[in-house]
Every structure is written in structure tokens, then in C-alpha cells.
Enzyme design. Structure first.
Site, mmCIF file in Angstrom:
data_model
loop_
_atom_site.group_PDB
_atom_site.id
_atom_site.type_symbol
_atom_site.label_atom_id
_atom_site.label_comp_id
_atom_site.label_asym_id
_atom_site.label_seq_id
_atom_site.Cartn_x
_atom_site.Cartn_y
_atom_site.Cartn_z
ATOM 1 N N ASP A 16 -50.411 -16.667 -30.892
ATOM 2 C CA ASP A 16 -51.285 -16.235 -30.880
ATOM 3 C C ASP A 16 -52.292 -15.760 -31.873
ATOM 4 O O ASP A 16 -51.894 -15.469 -32.821
ATOM 5 C CB ASP A 16 -51.283 -14.486 -30.191
ATOM 6 C CG ASP A 16 -52.079 -14.118 -29.435
ATOM 7 O OD1 ASP A 16 -52.929 -14.600 -28.403
ATOM 8 O OD2 ASP A 16 -52.357 -12.393 -30.269
ATOM 9 N N GLU A 38 -34.359 -25.724 -38.488
ATOM 10 C CA GLU A 38 -32.516 -25.065 -38.003
ATOM 11 C C GLU A 38 -32.033 -26.047 -36.878
ATOM 12 O O GLU A 38 -31.036 -26.040 -36.137
ATOM 13 C CB GLU A 38 -32.796 -24.096 -38.565
ATOM 14 C CG GLU A 38 -33.039 -23.912 -39.891
ATOM 15 C CD GLU A 38 -33.027 -22.217 -39.828
ATOM 16 O OE1 GLU A 38 -33.146 -21.250 -38.912
ATOM 17 O OE2 GLU A 38 -33.676 -21.593 -40.648
HETATM 18 C C1 NOJ Z 1 -55.633 -14.356 -27.522
HETATM 19 C C2 NOJ Z 1 -55.442 -14.600 -26.536
HETATM 20 O O1 NOJ Z 1 -54.870 -14.983 -25.436
HETATM 21 C C3 NOJ Z 1 -55.608 -13.260 -26.005
HETATM 22 O O2 NOJ Z 1 -55.697 -12.699 -24.512
HETATM 23 C C4 NOJ Z 1 -55.106 -11.530 -26.375
HETATM 24 O O3 NOJ Z 1 -56.277 -10.578 -25.521
HETATM 25 C C5 NOJ Z 1 -55.852 -11.807 -27.832
HETATM 26 N N1 NOJ Z 1 -54.953 -13.183 -28.142
HETATM 27 C C6 NOJ Z 1 -54.850 -10.603 -28.996
HETATM 28 O O4 NOJ Z 1 -53.739 -10.500 -28.301
#
Ligand code: NOJ
Ligand code: MG
Length: 560
Positions: A215, A266
Site C-alpha cells: 500500500d 529466505e
Molecule cells: C491506497 C489504498 O488502496 C486505499 O484504499 C487507501 O485508502 C490508501 N492507500 C491509504 O491506505
């Protein structure tokens, strides 16, 4: 290693690792399938539908965050990285899911959220209890404020969801949150943070997962001086970031992923990372997929491109060239849980109007031609699945689902709605629970009322309604994935453009030596029929070919 490890599906040789050319299906867990009748999708729901995914013909699933979470941002606010949210099930359910997926030949990617935790994470709670300047606060980004009595935020940064990116706590200190206030940013200069994420990676790798979707992978290393943004672009989705931007895509972030790669190495098997990095410049994006870093990164330029032959061709070329230069495969994606579904994006009468992001969603008043949108979405699917590299499908696109633009305001849950002062409706419209059957309380999603209401006509778009109907979008996806799997030319090899009329895209895929025939993909993005080139067999078309020898507008054909 636990006894829960099951052998991942056979992946062949390293050069033909599944993640280089596989099709990965994104499950937004809250909205996929609900097994316990509480109206919220869960792990049991995914397990009950794994055979659907196998029959659809995908190679892997990516599951959005399933960790304990107060759900301030749909689970992207993680309170404990090494457990499961009770609403979604148990650790045992997650282990069973991985095992069952592997038995069906499906790989499993899970979501990891390293930029921020939930404010309910034990580390953040400890930071709140501790004093300014304490080691507990050092795991996050706390600063004194500016102005008289420190009453002003430490700098001018804004939250991606609207409003300032700083929140003040009781003792007067401020903490940084690039997203919601319930999502404090970690301090990636802190060794404990680095180590704890290594521990989390191993925790899930020990349980057999085949990799991670990372993310906001481009945001971890802020400029330590936390300068004002000044002239730099704030917008995550649109910013031309790069080494000098105080937040997005700084060079130091690559250290983090070199470390993560060593952890992954690993483990045996073909495991992989995919970065979510909204980096506008293809050369900068390619840095994330250098051989000692991540395996793949979403290529969002393709998702952002308008339904326009020249723009798509230029985007495809630049993506292939830049990832190819570092030996990485390209990824293709049209939709996900953050952007307007492409069947609706392509339904805009001016397909170049409006972007994909939260602030640019078509409101109920934007003129849309949804039939046109679906025709183009089907054509785009065959284009996407003919390109070299891996492809990501977002749940429901195989049903041709549009964005739901008219959700009642009182059901909206995306933090963007509140943070924007009710100006932006946010992303709930692409997160409406899937319709599985033609009737029932939530159209087969579960036995109870779904957490977001489904449009009245979605029964006719359900899996049950489309199954076995040869003209349906579901059957088009099934056929496309079967042809892709059975046609060596669609593997990892190169593509070459061939001459074609204005407003169309045509390219050829060559099979490896002695492995079948070449395939041509022709996409008609113009507003008139175009002649088909010479061919032996039509492998698949995204719409009816009623006039022999010609391809109608907004249609794609695969020819052998
Ligand atoms: C990207 C994610 O896909 C989204 O849904 C989220 O709100 C933001 N990152 C923050 O984590
Ligand atoms: Mg449930």
C-alpha cells in the site's frame, strides 16, 4: 515454519514465474461474499467462492487488508499486522484459505500497509501515553506546532483525504497522517519500525502466502526536515514526484524494499511483491522493480489513459520500455477499489473528461452512455489480456459492473466524504457488494442486508444471470482467460505493432520457437467499422462481428 505451509502451485521455471504473466483477481474483502449473514464480506465468503475464481481462470487472488481494524478506511487502518479482524474471521480461516487456494492452483497475495497504522495500534496508543520526545513517539512522526503556543500545524502538508495532514494531541504535540487522522504515519527512520515489518512479512510467508501488494509504497521516507510543500504538488494521484519531493517517491524509499526483498528470498517458491505507487514518471516507477527490489508495480498510466488509440499506444510503449529496461514485467490494470469503475469511465461521452481519482468521479449529473461504456470495457478487457505482462482484474469487472453513482448519502462510509466537507462522495461507488444471484436479500452476497445497498437492477448482472449466457461479460472473461492460458503466444514474449487504420490499435504476439501460431489483437477505438486483416481463425471478439471481414467500433478481436 508451521505445518500450515502447503506447496504453492507449480510455477515452472523461474523465467516463467507466474507473477510475470499471471492474471490476478483483486478481492475487496468487505464486498466479495459474506458467509455469516452480518452483511460484510469475510474470509469464509472468499473460501466458498474459490472454485468460482478457479473456473473463471485466474492465476492468483489479491485480498485487501483483513487485519484487526476499526475500519476508519476500510481496513487500511491496521491495528495489528499479525492477526485477523474478527468480522472477517480467524487466523485459522486465513490459513485454510491459503491452503485451499493452493489446492485449486491459485496463488494468494495479501495487502501490507507500511505507511501508517491505525490509531488503535498498540504502538500508537503507547505513543499517546508517552511524553513528547519519548522512544514511543519516535515510531511515528510527532512534532511541536508552529505559531504562538504551537497552535498551528508543523507544516503545510494536506491529507490525501482532505484537510491538514496533522492532528494535535492532548499535550500539544502534533502527529502526521497523510491519510485519515486515524491513520498515523510511521517513522521509517526508526529501526524498530523496519524490524517489525520484517517480522510481519515472515509471519505471513510462514503461513504460505505467495506475496504482498504494498500500500502507498512510494511514501514511506519523508524528507526528515519536513519542509513546507510550497510549489510541490500535493496530489498523490497526480503529483510529478521524484527525488526532491518532500513526501512522494523519494530515493531513500528503495532501501526499505531492498531489505524486504532479502526477507522474501529466505523463502522458496515464486513469491512476489507488487507495489502500489502512484508515480507519474515511468522511469521513476521502474526504479521500484530493479532486480534487487520489488518484482512488479502497478502501472497506473494505463488505467488513467483515455479511450483513445494514440494515448493508449504511447502509454503501452512507455510502460514496456521502462520496465523492460530493468528486466521486470509490466502490469496492466483498469480498475481497483480506489477508482471509478472503467465501465463508467468509458461511458463518459467525452472519454478524456475527468480523471480516475476521488475528486473527479462522475456525479449523477454527468452525461453517461452506459451501453457504450460496457462495450468499451469489454474491448478494453481483451486489449489488456493480450498485452505482455501480468494483468489485474477488480472484482465485478468480469460482470461488467458500473460505478454506483447514486448511493444515498447516509450510507456513505469512505472517509473522503466527511473529510471533504461532503463535497466528494469518495470511493464507495466501486465497493458495492457483488451480486451472485438474481434475487434474495443481498443478491446472493450473503443472507443479510449488505453493508452498502446494491442497485435494484443488479440481479440481472449477477453471476447466476450471466453464467452460461454466451453473450455475457462473465462468459467473455472466462473465454478470454481460457484462450490466454491455452495460447503460447500470449505468454511472456514480446509484442510488435502492425499497421492499422487511424483510431485502431493492432499488434502481434509471437509464440516461443515451435510453440503454435502467432496471434493478432486488433482494437477499434474509432467511430466506424474497419477491415480485418487476413487471418485463419477468430479466437475471440468482445462483441458481435455481424459484417464479415470488418470490426465494428469499440470492439476488440483476437485473430490467429
Ligand atoms: C491506497 C489504498 O488502496 C486505499 O484504499 C487507501 O485508502 C490508501 N492507500 C491509504 O491506505
Ligand atoms: Mg460476514
Amino acid at each position: 515454519m508451521t505445518s500450515l505451509q502447503t506447496p504453492p502451485p507449480d510455477t515452472g521455471t523461474a523465467e516463467h514465474a507466474w507473477w510475470r504473466h499471471g492474471v490476478i483477481y483483486q478481492v475487496y474483502i468487505r464486498s466479495f461474499a459474506d458467509s455469516d449473514g452480518d452483511g460484510i464480506g469475510d474470509l469464509g465468503g472468499i473460501r466458498s467462492r474459490l472454485s468460482y475464481l478457479r473456473d473463471l481462470g485466474v492465476d492468483a487472488v489479491w485480498i485487501t487488508p483483513f487485519y484487526p481494524s476499526p475500519m476508519a478506511d476500510g481496513g487500511y487502518d491496521v491495528a495489528d499486522y499479525r492477526d485477523i479482524e474478527p468480522v472477517f474471521g480467524t487466523l485459522g480461516d486465513a490459513e485454510a484459505l491459503v491452503r485451499e487456494a493452493h489446492e485449486l492452483g491459485l496463488h494468494v497475495l495479501i495487502d501490507i500497509v507500511p505507511n501508517h497504522s491505525s490509531d488503535q495500534h498498540e504502538w500508537f496508543q503507547a505513543a499517546l501515553r508517552a511524553a513528547p520526545g519519548s522512544p514511543e513517539r519516535e515510531r511515528y512522526i510527532f512534532r511541536p506546532g508552529r505559531g504562538p503556543a504551537g497552535a498551528l500545524p508543523p507544516n503545510d502538508w494536506e491529507s490525501v483525504f482532505g484537510g491538514p495532514a496533522w492532528q494535535r494531541v492532548a499535550d500539544g504535540d502534533w502527529y502526521l497522517h497523510l491519510f485519515a487522522p486515524q491513520q498515523p504515519d510511521f517513522n521509517w527512520e526508526n529501526a524498530e519500525v523496519v524490524e517489525d515489518f520484517h517480522r510481519t512479512l515472515r509471519f505471513w510467508l510462514d503461513r504460505g502466502v505467495d506475496g504482498f501488494r504494498i500500500d502507498v509504497a512510494n511514501s514511506l521516507k519523508k524528507d526528515r526536515a519536513l519542509p513546507d510543500l510550497g510549489d510541490f504538488d500535493q496530489d498523490l494521484l497526480e503529483a510529478h514526484s521524484g527525488p526532491h519531493h518532500p513526501i512522494w517517491d523519494r530515493d531513500a524509499v528503495h532501501e526499505v524494499y531492498r531489505g524486504w526483498r532479502l526477507v522474501l528470498e529466505e523463502y522458496d517458491g515464486e513469491r512476489a511483491f507488487v507495489a502500489e505507487a502512484w508515480v507519474r514518471d515511468a522511469e521513476r516507477l521502474a526504479l521500484y522493480v530493479r532486480p534487487d527490489e520489488l518484482h512488479t508495480a502497478f502501472n497506473f498510466d494505463y488505467l488513467r489513459a483515455a479511450w483513445d488509440a494514440e494515448e493508449l499506444r504511447a502509454t503501452i510503449d512507455s510502460c514496456l520500455a521502462t520496465t523492460g529496461a530493468v528486466g521486470a514485467p509490466t502490469t496492466w490494470v483498469l480498475s481497483n477499489h480506489d477508482v471509478t469503475r472503467h465501465a463508467t469511465r468509458y461511458a463518459r461521452l467525452d472519454s478524456t473528461a475527468g480523471g480516475v481519482g476521488e475528486g473527479e468521479r462522475a456525479g449523477p449529473d454527468t452525461p453517461l452512455d452506459l451501453e457504450l461504456g460496457l462495450r468499451r470495457a469489454r474491448a478494453a478487457a481483451l486489449l489488456t489480456l493480450a498485452l505482455p505482462g501480468s494483468a489485474y482484474l477488480y472484482q465485478g469487472e468480469e460482470l461488467g459492473l458500473p460505478e454506483v453513482l447514486d448511493l444515498p448519502e447516509d450510507v456513505l462510509q469512505d472517509p473522503i466524504w466527511a473529510r471533504s466537507g461532503h463535497r466528494e462522495r469518495g470511493r464507495d461507488g466501486c465497493r458495492v457488494p457483488l451480486p451472485w444471484s438474481t434475487d434474495g436479500p443481498s443478491l446472493g452476497f450473503g443472507t443479510g442486508k449488505a453493508w452498502l445497498p446494491q442497485p435494484a437492477d443488479w440481479g440481472s448482472r449477477s453471476v447466476a444471470a450471466q453464467q452460461d449466457d454466451p453473450g455475457s461479460t462473465l462468459e467473455l472473461y472466462r473465454a478470454a482467460l481460457a484462450v490466454r492460458r491455452g495460447t503460447p503466444a500470449f505468454g511472456e514474449g514480446p509484442m510488435s505493432w502492425i499497421d492499422s487504420p487511424a483510431g485502431t490499435l493492432a499488434f502481434e504476439r509471437q509464440p516461443p520457437e515451435g510453440a503454435g501460431s502467432r496471434v493478432v489483437c486488433l482494437v477499434n477505438l474509432s467511430d466506424r467499422p474497419v477491415p480485418l486483416p487476413a487471418y485463419d481463425v477468430v479466437l475471440l471478439a468482445s462483441g458481435p462481428l455481424d459484417h464479415p471481414g470488418t470490426l465494428p467500433p469499440d470492439t476488440t478481436v483476437w485473430l490467429r
